[in-house]
Every structure is written in C-alpha cells, then in structure tokens.
Design a protein around this motif. Structure first.
Motif, PDB file in Angstrom:
ATOM      1  N   ASP A 136       8.108   8.847   6.462  1.00  0.00           N
ATOM      2  CA  ASP A 136       8.104   9.063   5.021  1.00  0.00           C
ATOM      3  C   ASP A 136       6.881   9.897   4.651  1.00  0.00           C
ATOM      4  N   GLU A 137       7.080  11.188   4.411  1.00  0.00           N
ATOM      5  CA  GLU A 137       5.972  12.094   4.054  1.00  0.00           C
ATOM      6  C   GLU A 137       4.777  11.911   5.004  1.00  0.00           C
ATOM      7  N   PRO A 138       4.969  12.102   6.317  1.00  0.00           N
ATOM      8  CA  PRO A 138       3.903  11.782   7.280  1.00  0.00           C
ATOM      9  C   PRO A 138       2.627  12.590   7.105  1.00  0.00           C
ATOM     10  N   THR A 139       2.714  13.769   6.464  1.00  0.00           N
ATOM     11  CA  THR A 139       1.502  14.580   6.268  1.00  0.00           C
ATOM     12  C   THR A 139       1.030  14.564   4.818  1.00  0.00           C
ATOM     13  N   GLY A 140       1.694  13.786   3.983  1.00  0.00           N
ATOM     14  CA  GLY A 140       1.336  13.738   2.557  1.00  0.00           C
ATOM     15  C   GLY A 140      -0.076  13.230   2.346  1.00  0.00           C
ATOM     16  N   GLY A 141      -0.798  13.857   1.433  1.00  0.00           N
ATOM     17  CA  GLY A 141      -2.137  13.388   1.090  1.00  0.00           C
ATOM     18  C   GLY A 141      -3.229  13.798   2.056  1.00  0.00           C
ATOM     19  N   LEU A 142      -2.893  14.573   3.091  1.00  0.00           N
ATOM     20  CA  LEU A 142      -3.905  15.009   4.058  1.00  0.00           C
ATOM     21  C   LEU A 142      -4.300  16.464   3.773  1.00  0.00           C
ATOM     22  N   ASP A 143      -5.534  16.810   4.121  1.00  0.00           N
ATOM     23  CA  ASP A 143      -5.979  18.199   3.977  1.00  0.00           C
ATOM     24  C   ASP A 143      -5.117  19.109   4.849  1.00  0.00           C
ATOM     25  N   VAL A 144      -5.029  20.367   4.459  1.00  0.00           N
ATOM     26  CA  VAL A 144      -4.153  21.321   5.155  1.00  0.00           C
ATOM     27  C   VAL A 144      -4.486  21.426   6.639  1.00  0.00           C
ATOM     28  N   SER A 145      -5.782  21.488   6.976  1.00  0.00           N
ATOM     29  CA  SER A 145      -6.172  21.616   8.387  1.00  0.00           C
ATOM     30  C   SER A 145      -5.806  20.360   9.168  1.00  0.00           C
ATOM     31  N   VAL A 146      -5.933  19.202   8.520  1.00  0.00           N
ATOM     32  CA  VAL A 146      -5.570  17.929   9.157  1.00  0.00           C
ATOM     33  C   VAL A 146      -4.059  17.847   9.327  1.00  0.00           C
ATOM     34  N   GLN A 147      -3.323  18.325   8.323  1.00  0.00           N
ATOM     35  CA  GLN A 147      -1.862  18.360   8.403  1.00  0.00           C
ATOM     36  C   GLN A 147      -1.400  19.163   9.618  1.00  0.00           C
ATOM     37  N   ALA A 148      -1.991  20.328   9.816  1.00  0.00           N
ATOM     38  CA  ALA A 148      -1.583  21.210  10.914  1.00  0.00           C
ATOM     39  C   ALA A 148      -1.774  20.528  12.259  1.00  0.00           C
ATOM     40  N   ARG A 149      -2.893  19.853  12.410  1.00  0.00           N
ATOM     41  CA  ARG A 149      -3.184  19.147  13.670  1.00  0.00           C
ATOM     42  C   ARG A 149      -2.185  18.009  13.888  1.00  0.00           C
ATOM     43  N   LEU A 150      -1.888  17.280  12.811  1.00  0.00           N
ATOM     44  CA  LEU A 150      -0.954  16.160  12.910  1.00  0.00           C
ATOM     45  C   LEU A 150       0.457  16.652  13.241  1.00  0.00           C
ATOM     46  N   LEU A 151       0.859  17.758  12.627  1.00  0.00           N
ATOM     47  CA  LEU A 151       2.187  18.309  12.902  1.00  0.00           C
ATOM     48  C   LEU A 151       2.318  18.763  14.351  1.00  0.00           C
ATOM     49  N   ASP A 152       1.274  19.387  14.877  1.00  0.00           N
ATOM     50  CA  ASP A 152       1.275  19.792  16.285  1.00  0.00           C
ATOM     51  C   ASP A 152       1.433  18.575  17.195  1.00  0.00           C
ATOM     52  N   LEU A 153       0.700  17.519  16.844  1.00  0.00           N
ATOM     53  CA  LEU A 153       0.758  16.277  17.614  1.00  0.00           C
ATOM     54  C   LEU A 153       2.166  15.684  17.564  1.00  0.00           C
ATOM     55  N   LEU A 154       2.731  15.597  16.366  1.00  0.00           N
ATOM     56  CA  LEU A 154       4.070  15.022  16.210  1.00  0.00           C
ATOM     57  C   LEU A 154       5.110  15.834  16.972  1.00  0.00           C
ATOM     58  N   ARG A 155       5.009  17.159  16.888  1.00  0.00           N
ATOM     59  CA  ARG A 155       5.973  18.006  17.581  1.00  0.00           C
ATOM     60  C   ARG A 155       5.916  17.761  19.088  1.00  0.00           C
ATOM     61  N   GLY A 156       4.706  17.644  19.627  1.00  0.00           N
ATOM     62  CA  GLY A 156       4.545  17.381  21.056  1.00  0.00           C
ATOM     63  C   GLY A 156       5.109  16.026  21.463  1.00  0.00           C
ATOM     64  N   LEU A 157       4.848  14.993  20.656  1.00  0.00           N
ATOM     65  CA  LEU A 157       5.328  13.644  20.976  1.00  0.00           C
ATOM     66  C   LEU A 157       6.850  13.566  20.898  1.00  0.00           C
ATOM     67  N   VAL A 158       7.431  14.181  19.871  1.00  0.00           N
ATOM     68  CA  VAL A 158       8.896  14.187  19.724  1.00  0.00           C
ATOM     69  C   VAL A 158       9.533  14.844  20.937  1.00  0.00           C
ATOM     70  N   ARG A 159       8.951  15.976  21.354  1.00  0.00           N
ATOM     71  CA  ARG A 159       9.489  16.714  22.510  1.00  0.00           C
ATOM     72  C   ARG A 159       9.300  15.918  23.807  1.00  0.00           C
ATOM     73  N   ASP A 160       8.093  15.425  24.042  1.00  0.00           N
ATOM     74  CA  ASP A 160       7.781  14.773  25.320  1.00  0.00           C
ATOM     75  C   ASP A 160       8.512  13.450  25.498  1.00  0.00           C
ATOM     76  N   MET A 161       8.733  12.719  24.377  1.00  0.00           N
ATOM     77  CA  MET A 161       9.375  11.401  24.463  1.00  0.00           C
ATOM     78  C   MET A 161      10.880  11.470  24.222  1.00  0.00           C
ATOM     79  N   GLY A 162      11.384  12.655  23.873  1.00  0.00           N
ATOM     80  CA  GLY A 162      12.810  12.784  23.576  1.00  0.00           C
ATOM     81  C   GLY A 162      13.228  11.958  22.370  1.00  0.00           C
ATOM     82  N   LEU A 163      12.335  11.876  21.395  1.00  0.00           N
ATOM     83  CA  LEU A 163      12.577  11.025  20.230  1.00  0.00           C
ATOM     84  C   LEU A 163      13.612  11.611  19.293  1.00  0.00           C
ATOM     85  N   SER A 164      14.361  10.735  18.654  1.00  0.00           N
ATOM     86  CA  SER A 164      15.122  11.107  17.473  1.00  0.00           C
ATOM     87  C   SER A 164      14.273  10.715  16.271  1.00  0.00           C
ATOM     88  N   ALA A 165      14.356  11.499  15.221  1.00  0.00           N
ATOM     89  CA  ALA A 165      13.531  11.196  14.048  1.00  0.00           C
ATOM     90  C   ALA A 165      14.240  11.629  12.780  1.00  0.00           C
TER      91      ALA A 165
END
Length: 256
Positions: free
Chosen positions: A174-203
């Motif tokens: 639910d809005e996982p990057t909401g309320g975070l600074d833009v630079s922090v958002q970018a880092r979090l999105l990179d992290l999420l993309r890697g985890l989704v790919r590596d774990m084969g997650l559905s989201a």
C-alpha cells in the motif's frame, strides 16, 4: 497455468458510497499488478478487501494454497487466514510504523515472524534476521537497535525484511514509497525490484505514483470512483491510454 490469485466480482460499499465495485482479475505466479488512481478512487479499499483487512459485500478472493489448492480466502476460518498472513501472504504498509513493533529491536521484528511459523532456535532466528537486514541494506550492527532510531527509509526496509523473511508468494503493498524523499524512494524501488525478481514474488501494488508502477508492475489497473476504468500491460496503458481519466493521469505527470 493456475492463477495464484483470482479476484471475482469484489464489491465493497460504505452506505451509498461505492468503495470498489465488481472488480475481477487473475494474478499469476511471479507477476506484479499495479493499481493506480487518485485519492478516493477505491484502490486502497480494494487492496484491503483482497488482503482480508476489510470484509467485502460481494465477491470472492481465491488463492492457490500450497496444501489444498485454490480456496476462497473470504470464507476461510480466522485461524486459516491468520496463518496465510504469516506464511504465503505479506502486507507492506505505507507507514512502516503500522507494520512494525516499534518497541522491539530490528532483529526481534524480523524474528517474530519466523517464530509465528514455528521457529524456536534463538541462534538460527538471529542469524536469519541479520541475513535479512543485510538483504535490505541495513548494517548488521543495527540488529539490536529499535526502529525508533531508524530513518523513515530504514524503517520501510525493515518492514520489508519482516514481511519477506518467511518466503511469502504474494505481497500486498500500500503506497510503499509514500511519504519518503525522492532519493530514498529511488533506493527503495531498486531494492523492491531486485527482491521481486530474485524471489519470484507475486505482488499487488497500490500507488498514486505512475513511476512506481512503470518500474515494478507487469500489468496495471486504473481505478476511478470505485471501478476499474482501464487495465492492461503497464507500458501499453501508460504509453497509449484509452480512457479519458487515464489520459488525464498520464498527462498530469508529464506536465510536472
């Protein structure tokens, strides 16, 4: 292929107001679905109905369970649904404080979910917690620190570690990057993309930020006034929107 999740005719009303109306879609293993729309469009109501946090007025949410195959989670017993929420499902809140125990250490937050599914060996739990802190880019020396001492971005990464440590197959965000600074958002999105790919997650990701779904989602649903007005492959919907409301959303981003 059997869908991991089938949503059929999901509807929720608040008196005369429609929270979400007659929403249906299938989500397949390893697929990421984005749900976008302005505030009040119904996207969070839909997410909370799917995740079992709200009881819908009509519809089914069928999940392909490991043990028993497809089951309607709405008619599940409360213990069954609770166990599903600890094992195969995870929920990442917009505000990390809603998904963390703020008075418990970082390692304790991750370890609690392991203990909820039967882990009992303290050393192994601690080792897994430290491993997961590393995977979400939190230094192992912070394992005994409380989340209250963490920045907003670190709290959100800790919440992700707490959710993913048991290897769920489906994550609601639910809005996982909401309320975070833009630079922090970018880092979090990179992290999420890697985890989704590596774990084969559905989201399933609810957001008002089209950049988030552009980066993470395979498919996209656009909601307005509780109803899905457009759906399709993410790039297709964003690059060639058909519905007037979607066109408005996309053009408002381009003008910023």
């Amino acid at each position: 292929m059997t869908p991991l999740l089938s949503v059929e005719g999901l509807t929720k009303r608040y008196g005369a107001h429609l929270g979400c109306g007659d929403v249906s879609f299938d989500l397949y293993p390893g697929e990421v679905m984005g749900i976008v729309g302005e505030s009040g469009s119904g996207k969070s109501t839909l997410l909370n109905c799917m995740a079992g946090h709200l009881a819908p007025d009509a519809g089914r949410v069928v999940f392909d369970t490991r043990a028993d195959g497809p089951k309607d989670t709405i008619t599940m017993s409360e213990p069954e649904r609770r166990m599903l929420g600890r094992t195969d499902w995870a929920f990442v809140h917009q505000h990390a404080r809603d998904g963390l125990r703020m008075g418990v250490s970082a390692g304790g937050n991750v370890g609690e979910r392991l203990m909820a599914v039967g882990a009992r060996h303290y050393g192994e739990i601690r080792d897994q917690a430290i491993d997961w802190l590393g995977r979400v880019e939190i230094d192992a020396t912070r394992v005994d620190d409380r989340p209250t001492t963490f920045s907003g971005g670190m709290q959100q990464r800790l919440q992700i570690a707490r959710n993913l440590v048991t290897g769920p197959r489906l994550v609601f965000m639910d809005e996982p990057t909401g309320g975070l600074d833009v630079s922090v958002q970018a880092r979090l999105l990179d992290l999420l993309r890697g985890l989704v790919r590596d774990m084969g997650l559905s989201a399933i990701i609810v957001t008002h930020d089209l950049a988030v779904v552009r980066l993470l989602a395979d498919r996209l649903m656009v909601m307005k006034s509780g109803r899905v007005v457009e759906a399709g492959l993410t790039d297709q919907v964003l690059d060639d929107p058909q519905h007037g409301y979607t066109q408005l959303l996309v053009s408002s981003v381009l003008q910023v």
